[in-house]
Design a protein around this motif. Sequence first.
Motif, PDB file in Angstrom:
ATOM      1  N   GLU A   1       0.766  -1.273   0.001  1.00 57.19           N
ATOM      2  CA  GLU A   1      -0.263  -0.310  -0.390  1.00 57.19           C
ATOM      3  C   GLU A   1       0.769   1.252   0.132  1.00 57.19           C
ATOM      4  OE1 GLU A   1      -2.866   2.515  -0.377  1.00 57.19           O
ATOM      5  OE2 GLU A   1      -3.577   0.531   0.046  1.00 57.19           O
ATOM      6  N   THR A   2       1.640   1.224   0.898  1.00 55.58           N
ATOM      7  CA  THR A   2       3.043   2.518   0.602  1.00 55.58           C
ATOM      8  C   THR A   2       3.376   2.743  -0.346  1.00 55.58           C
ATOM      9  OG1 THR A   2       4.752   0.883   1.475  1.00 55.58           O
ATOM     10  CG2 THR A   2       3.818   2.291   3.089  1.00 55.58           C
ATOM     11  N   GLN A   3       3.480   1.773  -1.600  1.00 55.35           N
ATOM     12  CA  GLN A   3       3.808   2.360  -2.671  1.00 55.35           C
ATOM     13  C   GLN A   3       3.004   2.491  -3.930  1.00 55.35           C
ATOM     14  OE1 GLN A   3       5.786  -2.487  -2.916  1.00 55.35           O
ATOM     15  NE2 GLN A   3       6.751  -0.873  -4.288  1.00 55.35           N
ATOM     16  N   VAL A   4       1.544   2.989  -3.271  1.00 54.31           N
ATOM     17  CA  VAL A   4       0.326   2.879  -4.269  1.00 54.31           C
ATOM     18  C   VAL A   4       0.711   3.988  -3.986  1.00 54.31           C
ATOM     19  CG1 VAL A   4      -1.729   2.567  -5.131  1.00 54.31           C
ATOM     20  CG2 VAL A   4      -0.160   0.787  -4.604  1.00 54.31           C
ATOM     21  N   TYR A   5       0.129   5.455  -5.255  1.00 48.51           N
ATOM     22  CA  TYR A   5      -0.287   6.426  -5.452  1.00 48.51           C
ATOM     23  C   TYR A   5      -1.850   6.622  -6.054  1.00 48.51           C
ATOM     24  CZ  TYR A   5       4.403   7.168  -2.412  1.00 48.51           C
ATOM     25  OH  TYR A   5       5.525   7.658  -2.005  1.00 48.51           O
ATOM     26  N   ARG A   6      -2.379   6.844  -5.294  1.00 46.08           N
ATOM     27  CA  ARG A   6      -3.570   7.117  -6.207  1.00 46.08           C
ATOM     28  C   ARG A   6      -3.975   8.174  -6.570  1.00 46.08           C
ATOM     29  NH1 ARG A   6      -3.982   3.631  -2.881  1.00 46.08           N
ATOM     30  NH2 ARG A   6      -5.057   0.858  -3.033  1.00 46.08           N
ATOM     31  N   ILE A   7      -4.338   8.626  -7.492  1.00 45.49           N
ATOM     32  CA  ILE A   7      -3.694  10.593  -7.706  1.00 45.49           C
ATOM     33  C   ILE A   7      -5.667  10.801  -8.223  1.00 45.49           C
ATOM     34  CG2 ILE A   7      -3.883  10.293 -10.200  1.00 45.49           C
ATOM     35  CD1 ILE A   7      -1.236  12.041  -9.461  1.00 45.49           C
ATOM     36  N   ASP A   8      -5.344  11.648  -7.459  1.00 45.52           N
ATOM     37  CA  ASP A   8      -6.400  12.426  -8.183  1.00 45.52           C
ATOM     38  C   ASP A   8      -6.203  14.412  -7.982  1.00 45.52           C
ATOM     39  OD1 ASP A   8      -8.752  14.166  -7.564  1.00 45.52           O
ATOM     40  OD2 ASP A   8      -9.788  13.576  -5.856  1.00 45.52           O
ATOM     41  N   HIS A   9      -6.483  14.499  -9.068  1.00 44.90           N
ATOM     42  CA  HIS A   9      -5.810  15.956  -9.402  1.00 44.90           C
ATOM     43  C   HIS A   9      -6.063  16.977  -8.616  1.00 44.90           C
ATOM     44  CE1 HIS A   9      -8.754  16.036 -12.893  1.00 44.90           C
ATOM     45  NE2 HIS A   9      -8.895  17.804 -12.486  1.00 44.90           N
ATOM     46  N   PHE A  10      -7.684  17.513  -8.225  1.00 46.77           N
ATOM     47  CA  PHE A  10      -8.057  18.043  -7.463  1.00 46.77           C
ATOM     48  C   PHE A  10      -7.418  18.371  -6.421  1.00 46.77           C
ATOM     49  CE2 PHE A  10     -13.360  20.102  -7.690  1.00 46.77           C
ATOM     50  CZ  PHE A  10     -12.522  19.398  -9.101  1.00 46.77           C
ATOM     51  N   LEU A  11      -6.655  17.524  -5.871  1.00 47.77           N
ATOM     52  CA  LEU A  11      -5.660  18.037  -5.020  1.00 47.77           C
ATOM     53  C   LEU A  11      -4.410  18.468  -4.772  1.00 47.77           C
ATOM     54  CD1 LEU A  11      -6.922  14.652  -2.464  1.00 47.77           C
ATOM     55  CD2 LEU A  11      -7.484  16.721  -2.106  1.00 47.77           C
TER      56      LEU A  11
END
Length: 526
Positions: free
Chosen positions: A208-218
């Motif tokens: 889980e620490t390797q996964v960066y789920r991106i939301d460009h709003f943030l």
Amino acid sequence: MPNQASEAKQPDQSKQSKQADQANQPRAGKHPAPPCTLVIFGAGGDLTKRLLMPALYNLSADGLLDDGMEIIGVNHGERETSAWRDELTQSLKKFAADKASTFHTSQLNEKAWGWVEQRLEYFPGEFEEDETFARLKDRLSKAKTQNVVFYLAVSARFFAPIVEHLGKAGLLEEKDDDFRRLVIEKPFGTDLASAKDLNERILKYAQETQVYRIDHFLGKDTVQSILAVRFANAMFEPIMRREYIDNVQITAAETIGVEGRGSFYEQTGAFRDMVPNHLFQLLGMIAMEPPNSFDAEAVRDKKADIFDAIQPLSAKDVVFGQYEAGPPGPAYKDEDGVAKDSRTETYAAARVHIDNWRWAGVPFYLRTGKRLTERRTEISIQLKRVPFLMFRDTPVESLTPNVFTIRIDPAHGTSFDFNVKVPGPIMQIGPVRSKFDYADFFAERANVGYETLLYDCMLGDETLFQRADSIETAWAAVDQVLHPDTPLDVHGYASGSAGPQAADDLLAADGRAWRPLTDTQTQKKD
């Protein structure tokens, strides 16, 4: 000490000269990210051209990238690296000319872009073939650093297959102090079941620490500033609770239609596209409890608590709409790629309740839509009315409610509506507004919304990225709406309006009303 407001309003020519002088110089208080190899799957796609490359260019101009960085673009189809570089250069020049307000200059800083351009390497390969990943492994073994970020700028159907191939090829294994990270774009699933399945497939090969789920709003500065406004000011945080707040409204309105993306929108719709991700992220930041620190897990724990406390939405909490023909353009059903009998919503409004001590009984109203009267993304926090015994001759309805608004896009700042005495011998109450605009205090910086997210990923800071549990609890909150017993009504609304009448009725049933999308007060000059 220089005056920040005057610095923000200096002529464009001075800005361009200043940018050229500061190219590749680290921003004050920040240091270059550690050396890494950035592998972009989808190197020929729109996301890479419009967002990733401009963001890397801006990071280069700010001196926040290490000289040991390499950028490998993976895409199907043979081509020379020089051809890919030329294509991106032309695309960036056009982007700079068209988006001068984003770059704050209409010309490329040749030094900043040249730094990025010389590190670009095109790597041909199919996303679902073992041979691609075997060759990629060999190429990465010869990289300047074994720190690698894999960016999946591809269609969602490739997310799991690419991660599985990376895992089977041993490309996600972290050795010694080297890191291997995955950046995954939205949509992260289309409902609860698909999100769980995707998480399960990814976490089979990555931690889980390797996964960066991106939301460009943030990645927007104004979104990140929500935490600063709430927790760095003693005047705001004490009132952010059910004793003082009547309701909270979160709006993401657009004036454009689907803009040639009809086939994509048919599979998604406004609700899936915006509510359980972008708008819930804003809700999480405005409603979360104070974290113990701004450590990534401390912040993400508090946001996760909010998503877990959301009452599951049902059909009575939601309104769907679809734009009709009007002066702004054709009806949604007449757009390319859209079925003539389409029931896909281009507008969605939702009433959300949070079951916790702070917010019990306070409704959060969310709305998003296309072809609306004005482009606006904002959060408006309406305080409860005060007792009016001392204003016996002033009807309650005539007093403007106190509203604190955080303006995210396109205007950046805050405003506060409150009441004062109108000058004169009679006790008469009138509404006024106090405003703060970022541009009046801070020099604007070139930003497409991905700079902070890319930089934080290279640093290993997960604060602005979503965790698996938060993704799943957000989808769980809306799953009944996505899979109703009977299809929800889709109400027509005129292009250029504020949305369907049913959305107004949703709030009217609670004795409330939406904040106007067109607000004459915001158009007055200070």
